[in-house]
Design a protein around this motif. Structure first.
Motif, mmCIF file in Angstrom:
data_model
loop_
_atom_site.group_PDB
_atom_site.id
_atom_site.type_symbol
_atom_site.label_atom_id
_atom_site.label_comp_id
_atom_site.label_asym_id
_atom_site.label_seq_id
_atom_site.Cartn_x
_atom_site.Cartn_y
_atom_site.Cartn_z
ATOM 1 N N TRP A 30 32.875 32.682 35.180
ATOM 2 C CA TRP A 30 33.590 33.530 34.387
ATOM 3 C C TRP A 30 34.557 34.289 33.982
ATOM 4 C CZ3 TRP A 30 29.652 35.370 30.845
ATOM 5 C CH2 TRP A 30 30.143 36.774 31.004
ATOM 6 N N ARG A 31 35.525 33.965 32.981
ATOM 7 C CA ARG A 31 36.925 34.179 33.336
ATOM 8 C C ARG A 31 37.082 35.222 33.173
ATOM 9 N NH1 ARG A 31 41.640 30.313 31.322
ATOM 10 N NH2 ARG A 31 42.770 32.186 31.091
ATOM 11 N N LEU A 32 37.563 36.389 33.621
ATOM 12 C CA LEU A 32 38.510 37.705 33.701
ATOM 13 C C LEU A 32 39.458 37.624 32.612
ATOM 14 C CD1 LEU A 32 37.326 38.932 37.621
ATOM 15 C CD2 LEU A 32 35.713 38.637 35.014
ATOM 16 N N TYR A 33 39.550 37.475 31.429
ATOM 17 C CA TYR A 33 40.671 37.586 30.721
ATOM 18 C C TYR A 33 41.294 39.303 30.533
ATOM 19 C CZ TYR A 33 39.159 32.865 28.890
ATOM 20 O OH TYR A 33 38.248 31.556 28.782
ATOM 21 N N ASP A 34 40.617 40.256 30.257
ATOM 22 C CA ASP A 34 41.236 41.439 30.433
ATOM 23 C C ASP A 34 41.697 41.532 31.350
ATOM 24 O OD1 ASP A 34 39.870 41.427 28.168
ATOM 25 O OD2 ASP A 34 38.427 42.579 28.674
ATOM 26 N N ALA A 35 41.035 41.597 33.056
ATOM 27 C CA ALA A 35 41.921 41.759 34.154
ATOM 28 C C ALA A 35 43.211 40.778 33.913
ATOM 29 C CB ALA A 35 41.521 41.157 35.211
ATOM 30 N N GLU A 36 43.413 39.898 33.590
ATOM 31 C CA GLU A 36 45.100 38.880 33.246
ATOM 32 C C GLU A 36 45.437 39.838 32.534
ATOM 33 O OE1 GLU A 36 44.026 35.218 31.942
ATOM 34 O OE2 GLU A 36 41.716 34.875 33.314
ATOM 35 N N LYS A 37 44.975 39.958 31.855
ATOM 36 C CA LYS A 37 46.136 41.450 30.612
ATOM 37 C C LYS A 37 46.999 41.992 32.028
ATOM 38 C CE LYS A 37 44.447 40.075 26.969
ATOM 39 N NZ LYS A 37 42.789 40.040 25.799
ATOM 40 N N ALA A 38 46.103 42.638 32.200
ATOM 41 C CA ALA A 38 46.457 44.167 32.705
ATOM 42 C C ALA A 38 46.875 43.980 33.907
ATOM 43 C CB ALA A 38 45.253 44.769 33.702
ATOM 44 N N LEU A 39 47.580 42.534 34.630
ATOM 45 C CA LEU A 39 47.948 42.166 35.616
ATOM 46 C C LEU A 39 48.899 41.436 35.512
ATOM 47 C CD1 LEU A 39 45.351 39.924 38.172
ATOM 48 C CD2 LEU A 39 46.566 42.101 39.422
ATOM 49 N N ALA A 40 49.256 41.415 34.460
ATOM 50 C CA ALA A 40 50.680 40.561 33.787
ATOM 51 C C ALA A 40 51.942 42.225 33.601
ATOM 52 C CB ALA A 40 50.733 40.010 32.345
ATOM 53 N N GLY A 41 53.003 41.820 34.200
ATOM 54 C CA GLY A 41 53.775 42.741 34.099
ATOM 55 C C GLY A 41 54.081 43.893 36.001
ATOM 56 N N LYS A 42 53.163 44.093 35.905
ATOM 57 C CA LYS A 42 52.797 44.515 37.526
ATOM 58 C C LYS A 42 52.846 44.487 38.481
ATOM 59 C CE LYS A 42 50.202 47.534 34.370
ATOM 60 N NZ LYS A 42 49.360 46.590 34.028
ATOM 61 N N GLN A 43 53.521 45.332 39.817
ATOM 62 C CA GLN A 43 53.574 44.834 40.730
ATOM 63 C C GLN A 43 52.300 45.073 41.323
ATOM 64 O OE1 GLN A 43 56.405 47.982 42.323
ATOM 65 N NE2 GLN A 43 58.380 46.913 42.119
#
Lengths: 212, 328
Positions: free
Chosen positions: B268-281
């Motif tokens: 179960w890949r978490l695509y939305d979570a991946e997007k939300a993590l990008a660019g953050k500390q």
């Protein structure tokens, strides 16, 4: 007989005259029903032989504990059953028979595997070591000595698998700490709970630096 | 076990030809197939042994790591190229099964393994996956181990692999051969959700064979972690598992990959979570927010409601470890 659903070609005589097939089948059944039981038994055995002939046994050549074995086995026979039933090597144990307990652990070409999930025909040309092949004559293998010294068993049923796995664990280089030993021995279940002593035995062999 | 015919394959093409005959199955490690045959869950007429085909190599070429379908799970997990380039895969493999099983199991076989749902294994009980249209025993039965995402009316089983969770996260490609030649498939498109056809676990055609997998190079090696939660410390299937791979530079997450195991019919890949993590500390509040989002749409059954909380906490913990906020 719905041949469509099974997607098979109907037999010739069925196509031409299904009633004839039916009559042939019922008359055979009647004949069997009327025959004395001994005759039925013989007929059944004859049928069994014929079925067996279809699935011919296959040749299996493998080296077991240094001895070349030439056998004839059914494709469905597991290495564990062949070792125990055909070669009388009953050290390897049938615990669960489904790859969950590790009691059947043997080495194939030096690697530990589960003999209960290994088809014998797939071991053709390979070298198998069982618990019977560890000792050199009367001289026990260091891991066997260590299991005795540390009381690494209670009922003993899982012990051959534990020892085969333990030898591999040291050889693989996975016995550097208690945690590592526990992780890499996790495929061998001991219902008596001799785990602490099994770990001690393995640590003893590892620290002793003996060749295993 | 039902009798069957056994043949050794001479070539990949030979395997494809043999598979055209109904009732024929490939055997490699056999750790799942022999188990299922003993229980009568599957009863092939013919087995094609592929173990001696030259499909075992692990090689690094032009920006990707290629792993042959017959590479053993133990060999892959200990391989220096895998450990250096794709440590997440090594971690996931070591979390799976036992050393003995890993010495037998292959990459392709791991992908093809069936669910461990008790209703699938017990031939006296209904199971749409084993016997289409017989019903799902798990839905109203004992479903503690079962899925919370992507279930259907017909099936709530989970895919049992750890390796596949890591491969799904790592943008892997599957190389497949069939009658029409070779084709490539994204790993995340290999397995399928149960839908109306739970008897099919994946999109591999009956006369196709997996040749290998390819993992593209990435910058995740320093921040990868596979967290597996199970009923005992080792040698058990996951209740929930999380694969995390982060590309972090100058304290910022440049790119992220996340996948969960034990929660669905496929990794179960978490695509939305991946997007939300990008660019953050990396931070605990961020990870908590990510985990909450990841659980949206989760659906529990009578005995597996605990998995929603567990999966959420596992996502947070795996992110904390992968990002270096806490030690493993």
């Amino acid at each position: 007989m719905d041949s469509k659903n099974h997607n098979t070609t109907p037999k010739e005589d069925e196509k031409e005259n299904p009633r004839r097939t039916f009559l042939k089948q019922t008359s055979l059944l009647t004949a069997i029903a009327m025959a004395p039981s001994a005759l039925v038994k013989a007929a059944e055995n004859h049928v069994d032989d014929k079925i067996a002939d279809v699935f011919e046994k296959m040749p299996l050549k493998m080296e077991v504990n240094g001895q070349l074995q030439s056998l004839s086995v059914e494709p469905r026979a597991t290495l564990l059953d062949i070792l125990r039933e055909q070669l009388d090597l009953t050290g390897s144990k049938k615990g669960c028979d489904y790859g969950q307990c590790g009691a059947c652990t043997v080495h194939i070409d030096g690697q530990r595997v589960l003999s209960c999930l290994t088809l014998g025909v797939m071991v053709n040309g390979k070298k198998v070591t069982t618990i019977e092949g560890l000792a050199k004559g009367d001289q026990l293998h260091p891991m066997q000595e260590a299991f005795i010294k540390h009381d690494g068993f209670q009922c003993g049923y899982c012990t051959p698998g534990q020892i085969m796995s333990a030898v591999a664990c040291v050889r693989e280089g996975h016995a550097d700490s208690e945690a590592e030993i526990r992780e890499f021995m996790s495929g061998n279940i001991c219902r008596c709970g001799a785990y602490p002593n099994i770990v001690k035995a393995i640590q003893d062999v590892k620290e002793g630096g003996l060749t295993v | 076990m039902k009798q069957f015919e056994y043949v050794k394959a001479g070539s990949t093409q030979g395997v494809i030809n043999a598979l055209a005959q109904p009732g024929t199955k490939i055997i490699a490690g056999g750790t799942n197939l022999v188990d299922l045959m003993k229980r009568g869950v599957t009863a092939p007429d013919k087995l094609v042994d592929i173990t001696h085909l030259p499909l075992k190599d692990i090689t690094a070429t032009s920006g990707r790591l290629h792993i042959g379908t017959l590479a053993l799970n133990s060999i892959v997990s200990e391989n220096s190229l895998v450990q250096k380039k794709q440590p997440l895969l090594s971690m996931a493999l070591k979390a799976g099964a036992s050393p003995q099983l890993r010495n037998m199991a292959t990459v392709g076989g791991n992908m093809m393994q069936r669910t461990r749902c008790g209703y699938f294994y017990d031939t006296t009980l209904p199971c749409n996956k084993r016997q289409p249209e017989s019903g799902c025993g798990a839905k109203e039965g004992y479903n503690r181990m079962h899925a919370i995402f992507g279930t259907s009316e017909k099936c709530i089983a989970v895919h049992p692999s750890d390796m596949c969770v890591a491969l799904a996260a790592l943008d892997t490609t599957v190389i497949i051969a069939g009658k029409k030649g070779e084709r490539k498939l994204a790993f995340t498109d290999f397995h399928k959700l149960p839908g109306d056809t739970p008897e099919l676990d994946n999109h591999l055609a009956k006369d196709e064979i997996i040749l290998g997998i390819e993992i593209p190079d990435n910058n995740f090696a320093d921040h990868s972690y596979y967290l597996k939660i199970r009923d005992r410390q080792s040698y058990a299937f996951a209740l929930v598992s999380v694969a995390v791979a982060l590309d972090i530079s100058n304290g910022v997450i440049r790119s992220a990959r996340l996948a969960m195991g034990g929660v669905a019919h496929k990794p179960w890949r978490l695509y939305d979570a991946e997007k939300a993590l990008a660019g953050k500390q990396p931070s605990v509040p961020l990870f908590e927010q990510i985990a909450r989002g990841a659980m949206q749409g989760a659906k529990a059954y009578q005995h597996n409601e605990f998995k929603i909380n567990l999966a959420s906490n596992a996502v947070i913990q795996a992110l904390k470890v992968a990002s270096g906020l806490v030690p493993a």
